[in-house]
Every structure is written in C-alpha cells, then in structure tokens.
Design an enzyme around this catalytic site. Sequence first.
Site, PDB file in Angstrom:
ATOM      1  N   SER A 125       0.816  -1.215   0.000  1.00  0.00           N
ATOM      2  CA  SER A 125       0.000   0.000   0.000  1.00  0.00           C
ATOM      3  C   SER A 125       0.849   1.264   0.000  1.00  0.00           C
ATOM      4  O   SER A 125       0.326   2.363  -0.107  1.00  0.00           O
ATOM      5  CB  SER A 125      -0.917   0.005   1.222  1.00  0.00           C
ATOM      6  OG  SER A 125      -0.110  -0.065   2.384  1.00  0.00           O
ATOM      7  N   ASP A 175      10.282   8.304   6.035  1.00  0.00           N
ATOM      8  CA  ASP A 175       9.463   7.194   6.517  1.00  0.00           C
ATOM      9  C   ASP A 175       9.915   6.734   7.900  1.00  0.00           C
ATOM     10  O   ASP A 175       9.119   6.599   8.828  1.00  0.00           O
ATOM     11  CB  ASP A 175       9.526   6.006   5.550  1.00  0.00           C
ATOM     12  CG  ASP A 175       9.085   6.382   4.148  1.00  0.00           C
ATOM     13  OD1 ASP A 175       8.471   7.452   4.003  1.00  0.00           O
ATOM     14  OD2 ASP A 175       9.351   5.609   3.217  1.00  0.00           O
TER      15      ASP A 175
HETATM   16  C1  GLA Z   1       9.451   6.888  -0.240  1.00  0.00           C
HETATM   17  C2  GLA Z   1      10.800   7.098   0.442  1.00  0.00           C
HETATM   18  C3  GLA Z   1      10.827   8.417   1.217  1.00  0.00           C
HETATM   19  C4  GLA Z   1      10.356   9.578   0.362  1.00  0.00           C
HETATM   20  C5  GLA Z   1       9.050   9.232  -0.356  1.00  0.00           C
HETATM   21  C6  GLA Z   1       8.643  10.306  -1.356  1.00  0.00           C
HETATM   22  O1  GLA Z   1       8.450   6.696   0.711  1.00  0.00           O
HETATM   23  O2  GLA Z   1      11.095   6.043   1.303  1.00  0.00           O
HETATM   24  O3  GLA Z   1      12.114   8.650   1.737  1.00  0.00           O
HETATM   25  O4  GLA Z   1      11.347   9.971  -0.546  1.00  0.00           O
HETATM   26  O5  GLA Z   1       9.137   8.005  -1.047  1.00  0.00           O
HETATM   27  O6  GLA Z   1       8.337  11.489  -0.697  1.00  0.00           O
END
Ligand code: GLA
Length: 388
Positions: A125, A175
Amino acid sequence: MRETMKRCFAEKFGSEGDIRTYFAPGRVNLVGEHTDYNGGHVFPCALTIGTYMMARKREDRQLRFYSMNFEQVGMLESSLDEFVPGGEKSWIAYPKGVMWTFEQKGYPVTNGFDILLCGNIPNGSGLSSSASVETVTGVMLRDMFGYDALSNIDLALYGQYSENNYNGVNCGIMDQFAIAMGKKDHAIFLDTADLSYMYAPVKLENAKIVLASSNKKRGLGDSKYNERRSECESALAELQKVKDIKNLGELTSADFEEIKGVISSPIWARRAKHAVYENERTVRAVECLKKNNIAAFGQLMNESHISLRDDYEVTGKELDTLVEEAWKCEGVIGSRMTGAGFGGCTVSIVETEHVDAFVEKVGEAYEKKIGYAADFYIVDIGDGPVRF
Ligand code: GLA
C-alpha cells in the site's frame, strides 16, 4: 493480536524463555513528497496500524524468522554470519539489514534470534511497511542488548542506512523518522536538511483521513525512485555552478525561476521545479493548518498532486484516477498521492458525512476504469514504536 501471535510463536519456536513484543507503526505523508532527499520539508504522521514483532534471543548465532503475513513462505533461516548487502531475496532483508547496520555502527549483535512478525499495514500500500519492519527491529535490538544510548532518531537513521546500503533503495529519512518519532494526533513538520522538527496537531473537526490503496504493486528497488533522485542531483549540480547551495530545498521558487535556465535537460528542470515548489508548498500548508484553515491545506494537497503528476511524473493512471475521481466528490477537502508513487496509496481529507459516498463513488469509478478494485481505509494518527 498478542494472543494470536503468542500461540503462533509457541507453535513455531516454543514458548519458553524471555519472549518480548514490540510494535512500530506505518506512516502516511500529508504533504511534501520527494523533498526529503532534496533537503526540503515533509509533513508525515504515524498511523495506528503497523508491525508487531515477537522476539527471543538465542544462545547461538542462528536467525529464524516467521511472518504471519507470508505464511506460504514458511520459516526462513539464516545467521549472523550470512549478511549479503544487496543480495537478499525475501522480506528478511529488512530485519537483517538493521542487524547488519547495528554491527556497522559499533553496536554488536552478539546473539541470534527467533522472530515472529505480524503486520496490519495492507501489503504493497505504500504506507511504509518496510520502514515499519526496520524500526521495530531497531527498537527490539536496542532493548534486547540494552543499547540505551541510541535515540529514536538514531534508530530512524539506522533504518534509512539499512534501506540505502543493505536493500539498495536510496530513500530519504521521512518514513523511518515519521515512524520512530510518531505522536498521536500530530503530524511531524520535519526539515530534512538538519532534522529539526516540530509536532503540529491535526485537529480535523468533522473530517477524516481516508486512504485509498490502488492495489497496483510497486517495487521501490526496481521502480523509478532511484532515477528521480539522480535527476534531482543532476539538476542540483548545474544550479550549483551559479548559486552556492547544498541542496534544492534551499531555493525559493523565485530563486529557482531566476536561475533555472542553467539546467541543460528539460526533464531535470521539471524534477527540480517540483522539489523546490513542493518544499514551499509544505511550509505554507503547515502554516494553514496552524491557522486551522483546512480548506487552504486541502488546496495545497491538490496542487502537490498536480506537480507530482505533471512535473515529477510519479503518479500513473491508477493514482491519477483515484485523485481525480476524489476531486469530483462532495465533501473532499484535498486529495493527493502519498509516498513514493508509481502505485501505493492516495490520501484524502473528507468531511465525515460524505465519507461513505466518497468510498462508493471513487471505488466504482476506479474499478470501471482500471479493471480491479481499490481498497479504502479510514485511519487515525498514532504514536511511535513501543515495547509492551
Ligand atoms: C518513499 C521514500 C521516502 C520519500 C518518499 C517520497 O516513501 O522512502 O524517503 O522519498 O518516497 O516522498
């Protein structure tokens, strides 16, 4: 959850000894996409769904893993002498990558483990199930070995290090940071240039955060993620010839418009434009939220999607359909793709009384156009990781 896991652990590994249980959430980003590796701002929050880990130290160096989400895969065995950066084929790359990182950083992992995982983040997801597994592993290792000097921010950095160096995805810090530092009912306004951050309450009166999963499978490693990152780096290198900056996040949109002519590739110029404008949008969006101007916040979410669609080109017809159908619905305050893109989820803020109709209408239109169904989740903002 705990009782089911306990039974499963006993069945797979036996019930004796010091078995401990941990949890780390998933995350959703409200605004500020593809800015975190450009030294810009992001505005994510942790969710109440996430990954549970039950673990017990072993006397030897063996590692045994079992995931209740991949029962068909069965038990996976490895050892602390079998680290293969870039070469793991299964999901155990995530916990093993963090163990390897602890070793690299001078926090030895001296014992093997029996580990049971169970997650309730929908698979594929884009709500950061991998960063959730990394963080829960970091929290487990810190606790098991008493590495109390490590802060949650350290664990986030270790998760990112492991993702970059063990799993070959050049992700930013968003994240892992959102997960390790989550706070109930708050989003995190993080400046990825220096990791300064602030919690902002998300008080949605009469509205809900609704996630729509496109169910389009996406593999970050083989996706265009790393390519986008290097396109931004190429644009930055050219801009640095005329301006003393360390990253794109230091530019205002006015600065960018003035010097963008030095970027030799129109594609790189569009990628950089997104990074610069999205960063400004994120700062503005947080200002709007602080003033409780949810309508303006939603408008900036919409603009974020347009930029990700047209300039950054990471949406695709599945995410565009979900968002464009959402924009047509009554009671939608804002809607955009969230996360890396190319599949995964959209995030929408929807007035409570219109949520049911939203799910029905967007769901119907999506299935008609794409040929398979989307899944919808009404989510709550939760705390960071815990042992319990
Ligand atoms: C993924 C990466 C993050 C970020 C997002 C886009 O989730 O793990 O570090 O770059 O994409 O914002």
